[in-house]
Scaffold this motif. Structure first.
Motif, PDB file in Angstrom:
ATOM      1  N   GLY A   1       0.798  -1.241   0.101  1.00  0.00           N
ATOM      2  CA  GLY A   1      -0.052   0.028   0.046  1.00  0.00           C
ATOM      3  C   GLY A   1       0.809   1.157   0.069  1.00  0.00           C
ATOM      4  O   GLY A   1       2.180   1.256  -0.355  1.00  0.00           O
ATOM      5  N   ASP A   2       0.314   2.460   0.305  1.00  0.00           N
ATOM      6  CA  ASP A   2       0.855   3.815   0.148  1.00  0.00           C
ATOM      7  C   ASP A   2       1.822   3.847   1.502  1.00  0.00           C
ATOM      8  O   ASP A   2       1.362   3.592   2.467  1.00  0.00           O
ATOM      9  CB  ASP A   2      -0.378   4.774   0.425  1.00  0.00           C
ATOM     10  CG  ASP A   2       0.183   6.130   0.268  1.00  0.00           C
ATOM     11  OD1 ASP A   2       1.436   6.361   0.151  1.00  0.00           O
ATOM     12  OD2 ASP A   2      -0.643   7.057   0.308  1.00  0.00           O
ATOM     13  N   LEU A   3       2.909   4.262   1.147  1.00  0.00           N
ATOM     14  CA  LEU A   3       4.061   4.348   2.275  1.00  0.00           C
ATOM     15  C   LEU A   3       3.891   5.664   2.885  1.00  0.00           C
ATOM     16  O   LEU A   3       4.217   5.838   4.097  1.00  0.00           O
ATOM     17  CB  LEU A   3       5.305   4.896   1.441  1.00  0.00           C
ATOM     18  CG  LEU A   3       6.072   3.581   0.707  1.00  0.00           C
ATOM     19  CD1 LEU A   3       7.299   4.202   0.167  1.00  0.00           C
ATOM     20  CD2 LEU A   3       5.991   2.539   1.379  1.00  0.00           C
TER      21      LEU A   3
ATOM     22  N   LEU B   1       2.186   3.501  10.205  1.00  0.00           N
ATOM     23  CA  LEU B   1       2.843   2.257  10.150  1.00  0.00           C
ATOM     24  C   LEU B   1       3.476   2.095  11.472  1.00  0.00           C
ATOM     25  O   LEU B   1       3.694   2.984  12.053  1.00  0.00           O
ATOM     26  CB  LEU B   1       3.658   1.904   9.281  1.00  0.00           C
ATOM     27  CG  LEU B   1       3.233   1.810   7.738  1.00  0.00           C
ATOM     28  CD1 LEU B   1       4.416   1.934   6.550  1.00  0.00           C
ATOM     29  CD2 LEU B   1       2.509   0.552   7.361  1.00  0.00           C
ATOM     30  N   ARG B   2       3.768   0.781  11.991  1.00  0.00           N
ATOM     31  CA  ARG B   2       4.276   0.553  13.201  1.00  0.00           C
ATOM     32  C   ARG B   2       5.286  -0.431  12.960  1.00  0.00           C
ATOM     33  O   ARG B   2       5.346  -1.462  12.527  1.00  0.00           O
ATOM     34  CB  ARG B   2       3.399  -0.185  14.279  1.00  0.00           C
ATOM     35  CG  ARG B   2       3.641  -0.196  15.758  1.00  0.00           C
ATOM     36  CD  ARG B   2       2.768  -0.451  16.703  1.00  0.00           C
ATOM     37  NE  ARG B   2       2.754  -0.219  18.040  1.00  0.00           N
ATOM     38  CZ  ARG B   2       3.136  -1.318  18.841  1.00  0.00           C
ATOM     39  NH1 ARG B   2       3.316  -2.542  18.290  1.00  0.00           N
ATOM     40  NH2 ARG B   2       3.382  -1.141  20.029  1.00  0.00           N
TER      41      ARG B   2
ATOM     42  N   PRO C   1       6.582   8.851   6.299  1.00  0.00           N
ATOM     43  CA  PRO C   1       6.053  10.281   7.138  1.00  0.00           C
ATOM     44  C   PRO C   1       4.928  10.022   8.390  1.00  0.00           C
ATOM     45  O   PRO C   1       4.827  10.741   9.359  1.00  0.00           O
ATOM     46  CB  PRO C   1       5.600  11.026   6.103  1.00  0.00           C
ATOM     47  CG  PRO C   1       5.183  10.298   4.925  1.00  0.00           C
ATOM     48  CD  PRO C   1       6.129   9.213   5.201  1.00  0.00           C
ATOM     49  N   ALA C   2       4.258   8.875   8.187  1.00  0.00           N
ATOM     50  CA  ALA C   2       3.354   8.446   9.149  1.00  0.00           C
ATOM     51  C   ALA C   2       3.632   7.410  10.156  1.00  0.00           C
ATOM     52  O   ALA C   2       2.670   6.993  10.773  1.00  0.00           O
ATOM     53  CB  ALA C   2       1.877   8.282   8.726  1.00  0.00           C
TER      54      ALA C   2
ATOM     55  N   GLY D   1       2.216  -5.885  21.222  1.00  0.00           N
ATOM     56  CA  GLY D   1       1.334  -5.507  20.122  1.00  0.00           C
ATOM     57  C   GLY D   1       1.825  -5.955  18.603  1.00  0.00           C
ATOM     58  O   GLY D   1       2.661  -7.033  18.784  1.00  0.00           O
ATOM     59  N   THR D   2       1.272  -5.598  17.709  1.00  0.00           N
ATOM     60  CA  THR D   2       1.662  -6.016  16.362  1.00  0.00           C
ATOM     61  C   THR D   2       2.356  -4.818  15.490  1.00  0.00           C
ATOM     62  O   THR D   2       2.262  -3.714  15.745  1.00  0.00           O
ATOM     63  CB  THR D   2       0.309  -6.375  15.581  1.00  0.00           C
ATOM     64  OG1 THR D   2      -0.431  -5.145  15.544  1.00  0.00           O
ATOM     65  CG2 THR D   2      -0.174  -7.702  16.376  1.00  0.00           C
ATOM     66  N   PHE D   3       3.113  -5.282  14.307  1.00  0.00           N
ATOM     67  CA  PHE D   3       3.974  -4.373  13.661  1.00  0.00           C
ATOM     68  C   PHE D   3       3.660  -4.637  12.262  1.00  0.00           C
ATOM     69  O   PHE D   3       3.648  -5.892  11.913  1.00  0.00           O
ATOM     70  CB  PHE D   3       5.505  -4.585  14.159  1.00  0.00           C
ATOM     71  CG  PHE D   3       5.757  -4.341  15.541  1.00  0.00           C
ATOM     72  CD1 PHE D   3       6.235  -3.180  15.614  1.00  0.00           C
ATOM     73  CD2 PHE D   3       5.521  -5.058  16.626  1.00  0.00           C
ATOM     74  CE1 PHE D   3       6.532  -2.597  17.066  1.00  0.00           C
ATOM     75  CE2 PHE D   3       5.865  -4.602  17.879  1.00  0.00           C
ATOM     76  CZ  PHE D   3       6.346  -3.484  18.101  1.00  0.00           C
TER      77      PHE D   3
END
Length: 293
Positions: free
Chosen positions: A118-120, A124-125, A145-146, A188-190
């Motif tokens: 998907g879009d960079l 994201l984690r 960036p996010a 958690g998940t990554f």
């Protein structure tokens, strides 16, 4: 030993180049330019502009000290105290490896895997296990960036260096550093996990280049009898933390990509296609992904 007292900038650089060449240092010209500029506080443009200026006594002493350290085998990056990686200037410390260009293949493959999903720019984690200077983690955050990243290391000193590098890169608000063994302190998940673990066979340490064996931390080099100890520990940990469809990307030593893929398969991950090779053609970055439900 060479003395730079009374010499101008350009002559000093040339004298240092000749001295390093006489010691059979392949990168003599580049090393001399970097060390001269560092001793004088000048960038390349400044060195050209000030080419005919005489060195001050302090500058001469600094340059002579740098020359002695380089001739003794100390890497230029250690003398400068920093190394560029993925366009980011990174501070070094005795507890961190000097980032190497080969490791950029891990960043490249990781971005390829994320781009396929998907879009960079999406949230994201990500995690970097054994982050050291923070090189891989900060390179990825600079492209995502996010994303929020977690860097782990068993060395508190390394984590302090990584945190300082994050601040220097303006990425502190998106980087968290955790003292633990690989993924042992994460939960958690990554969406992505990366690692450049120690992978040198214990018996091969003594045969490494002097710049590596005498100056890089042993704990960041020694991968055990077959070089795979770290992978046996981190791959199952990472597999348990990956979100469905997420990837683990690790750096590998020469001849290790096959065994690493086998470890990924044993942990329930599906190895990606071919590993990504470095400039020497060595399979350097290996990826495996968790099947989507």
């Amino acid at each position: 030993m060479m003395n730079f007292a009374g010499q101008n900038v350009e002559t000093s650089r040339r004298l240092l180049t000749a001295q390093l060449k006489s010691a059979a240092i392949d990168s003599a010209e580049l090393d001399a330019r970097l060390l001269t500029g560092h001793a004088l506080g000048l960038d390349l443009t400044g060195m050209i502009t000030a080419a005919q200026r005489q060195l001050t006594p302090d500058e001469s002493a600094r340059l002579e000290a740098f020359m002695r350290r380089r001739l003794a085998g100390e890497p230029v990056a250690r003398i400068l105290g920093e190394k560029e990686f993925w366009g980011l200037p990174l501070r070094l410390s005795p507890s961190t490896l000097v980032p190497r260009p080969d490791t950029e293949t891990v960043v490249e493959l990781a971005l390829e895997r994320l781009r396929a999903g998907g879009d960079l720019n999406r949230p994201l984690r990500i995690a970097d296990l054994g982050t050291g200077s923070g090189a891989i983690l900060l390179a990825l955050l600079s492209e995502l960036p996010a994303a929020h990243g977690f860097g782990t290391d068993i060395s508190e000193a390394a984590l302090q260096t990584a945190a300082a590098n994050a601040a220097r890169a303006g990425l502190s608000d998106r980087a968290t550093f955790v003292a633990c063994d690989y993924a042992g302190g994460l939960s958690g998940t990554f969406d992505l996990i990366v690692s450049n673990p120690p992978y040198i066979r214990s018996a091969d340490i003594a045969h490494l280049a002097e710049e590596v064996r005498n100056y890089d931390p042993l704990a960041a080099l020694d991968g055990g009898a077959d070089g795979l100890d770290a992978y046996r520990a981190l791959i199952p940990q990472a597999a348990g933390l990956l979100a469905p469809g997420a990837a683990l990307v690790v750096e590998a030593g020469e001849g290790q990509s096959g065994p690493i893929q086998a470890l990924m398969t044993s942990a329930g991950l599906t190895p990606a296609t071919a590993p990504k090779a470095d400039l020497a053609g060595i399979p350097r970055a290996v990826a495996g992904h968790k099947m989507a439900r």
